[in-house]
Design a protein around this motif. Structure first.
Motif, mmCIF file in Angstrom:
data_model
loop_
_atom_site.group_PDB
_atom_site.id
_atom_site.type_symbol
_atom_site.label_atom_id
_atom_site.label_comp_id
_atom_site.label_asym_id
_atom_site.label_seq_id
_atom_site.Cartn_x
_atom_site.Cartn_y
_atom_site.Cartn_z
ATOM 1 N N THR A 126 40.251 4.813 21.942
ATOM 2 C CA THR A 126 40.512 4.208 23.242
ATOM 3 C C THR A 126 41.419 3.010 23.053
ATOM 4 O OG1 THR A 126 38.343 4.887 24.100
ATOM 5 C CG2 THR A 126 39.486 3.127 25.283
ATOM 6 N N THR A 150 37.247 9.386 18.418
ATOM 7 C CA THR A 150 37.697 9.156 19.790
ATOM 8 C C THR A 150 38.350 7.777 19.844
ATOM 9 O OG1 THR A 150 35.930 10.507 20.733
ATOM 10 C CG2 THR A 150 37.000 8.925 22.196
ATOM 11 N N ASP A 192 33.691 6.344 17.540
ATOM 12 C CA ASP A 192 34.469 5.717 18.611
ATOM 13 C C ASP A 192 35.209 4.507 18.058
ATOM 14 O OD1 ASP A 192 33.670 7.397 20.775
ATOM 15 O OD2 ASP A 192 31.730 6.390 20.782
ATOM 16 N N ARG A 207 42.944 7.736 24.579
ATOM 17 C CA ARG A 207 42.629 7.399 25.970
ATOM 18 C C ARG A 207 43.146 5.996 26.266
ATOM 19 N NH1 ARG A 207 37.644 5.437 29.123
ATOM 20 N NH2 ARG A 207 36.847 4.702 27.111
ATOM 21 N N VAL A 229 32.953 -1.287 27.089
ATOM 22 C CA VAL A 229 33.315 -0.152 26.238
ATOM 23 C C VAL A 229 32.714 -0.376 24.857
ATOM 24 C CG1 VAL A 229 35.202 1.211 25.254
ATOM 25 C CG2 VAL A 229 35.480 0.137 27.504
ATOM 26 N N VAL A 279 37.949 1.545 19.228
ATOM 27 C CA VAL A 279 38.641 0.857 20.314
ATOM 28 C C VAL A 279 39.773 0.033 19.718
ATOM 29 C CG1 VAL A 279 38.462 -0.988 22.026
ATOM 30 C CG2 VAL A 279 36.705 0.783 21.920
ATOM 31 N N VAL A 301 43.218 2.789 28.616
ATOM 32 C CA VAL A 301 42.488 2.056 29.650
ATOM 33 C C VAL A 301 43.320 0.843 30.023
ATOM 34 C CG1 VAL A 301 40.417 0.724 30.201
ATOM 35 C CG2 VAL A 301 40.224 2.820 28.849
#
Length: 401
Positions: free
Chosen positions: A32, A30, A6, A69, A93, A8, A71
């Motif tokens: 974000t 992934t 993940d 993604r 997150v 961010v 946000v």
């Protein structure tokens, strides 16, 4: 590293979008992207928004990879130990890696009355507010633009071309980055547009009132609308989160853009201070830094040593209204050359650059890993500067992963 990772990315500007798109290269990542707005802001067009020739926004669907993604929220704090970010909306997150790309904004003017009576121009909301003020002002209203960098020059020219009575207060030199030849070209265009340029000693602003601007040499200029473009600041998120920053609040990193505190945090864009020797705040630096930050994360995931910063510059591109502009060429290490392109060709080149930036982001979204401008060598100048300042090459941050 095995399993899903993940990542961010904080900030959806030029560097953040580039980094997020590039990170989507791997299926086991992934990504974000956290951003306070639902649309991408073309910051280099904010002066056009004020002048009414462009809205300066693009739908994220045009520039952001489908796998990223989005946000829409603001990060209140980074918990480096817990590898998470707290959002102002109340959510948390988690991340394995964090890309810090919060960008820059208006700085505190530090001048009496400026915060109350002058209008900054570093964000979409500020530009929209200023546009409303300009639209409501009489055609004969005196407009004063403070600051003679690219934003100040572009805003003054844009408003003058619309028939406004504009004074550009430089506080020093007109276009400090420009070569003297380029500076003369800009001054000539300003004269054509009817802009009053106040430069040289005594032109620093000492106070702003509702209807006037006072200068260091004692002059008081009538001003119905005062636009403040002098200086930029960065959000204090890093400092607030206990991370090491430079004097302006930019996140301190090594030459791989890795935080000096934590190998899981990488910075890019205006909010990064690699080796405490940050690059010029600009879109030109932001996108390559975003790509470099993403490559650093991908290298660490692969167990490889990230490559170090290798930034090259082309110059500075400034619009001078819709019918003229200037592209000031520079050495790769960001020092202006004598050569420039101005007039109508300069305007066309500026527009080509603006459209090309969006194309670069869109191309990286559709084909992650395709961008390669960050690999162009900037030469040995940066290494020489680092060695002169520190007496040795900078070490990379290798805190516990």
């Amino acid at each position: 590293m095995t399993g899903n990772t993940d990542v961010v990315v904080i900030g959806g500007g030029y560097s953040g979008v580039m980094a997020a798109n590039r990170l989507s290269l791997r299926d086991d990542v992934t990504v974000t992207l956290i951003n306070p707005r639902a649309t991408f802001v073309e910051r280099i067009r904010l002066h056009q928004l004020v002048g009414g020739s462009h809205e300066a926004v693009v739908d994220y669907r045009e520039v952001l990879a489908e796998r990223v993604r989005l946000v829409v929220d603001t990060v209140a704090r980074i918990d480096a130990a817990g590898r998470s970010v707290a959002l102002t909306g109340g959510d948390t997150v988690g991340y394995d890696y964090l890309v810090y790309a919060v960008g820059s904004g208006s700085a505190d003017p530090g001048v009496p009355g400026a915060a109350e009576f002058a209008y900054p121009l570093a964000s979409l909301e500020e530009a929209q507010r200023l546009r409303a003020v300009v639209d409501a002002a009489p055609a004969s209203a005196a407009v004063t633009v403070v600051g003679a960098g690219p934003t100040g020059i572009e805003t003054a020219a844009e408003l003058a071309e619309e028939g406004r009575a504009v004074t550009l207060v430089c506080g020093g030199v007109l276009g400090p980055y420009l070569h003297p030849r380029g500076r003369r070209s800009v001054a000539e265009r300003m004269a054509e547009l009817g802009v009053t340029v106040l430069d040289g000693p005594g032109t620093k602003v000492t106070a702003v009132t509702r209807h006037a601007v006072r200068l260091e040499d004692g002059r008081e200029l009538p001003s119905n609308v005062t636009v403040w473009t002098a200086g930029f600041g960065v959000p204090d998120l890093a400092a607030r989160s206990g991370l090491s920053t430079d004097s302006l609040g930019r996140l301190l990193t090594d030459e791989t853009l890795t935080s000096v505190d934590d190998a899981r945090i990488v910075a890019a864009g205006d909010s990064a201070a690699p080796s405490d020797l940050p690059l010029r705040m600009s879109c030109q630096a932001a996108m390559p830094l975003g790509a470099r930050a993403a490559d650093t994360v991908l290298s660490r995931m692969a167990g490889e040593q990230p490559q170090t910063l290798n930034q090259a510059f082309a110059g500075q591109c400034i619009s001078l209204g819709r019918r003229a502009g200037i592209f000031q060429f520079a050495h790769r290490h960001d020092v202006a050359l004598w050569f420039h392109i101005d007039g109508r060709p300069g305007a066309k080149l500026k527009e080509f650059v603006c459209k090309g930036i969006i194309k670069h982001l869109a191309d990286e979204a559709h084909k992650p890993g395709s961008y390669g401008l960050h690999r162009i060598s900037g030469g040995a100048k940066r290494r020489q500067l680092l060695e002169a300042r520190r007496g040795e090459a900078p070490a990379t941050a290798e805190s516990a992963a």
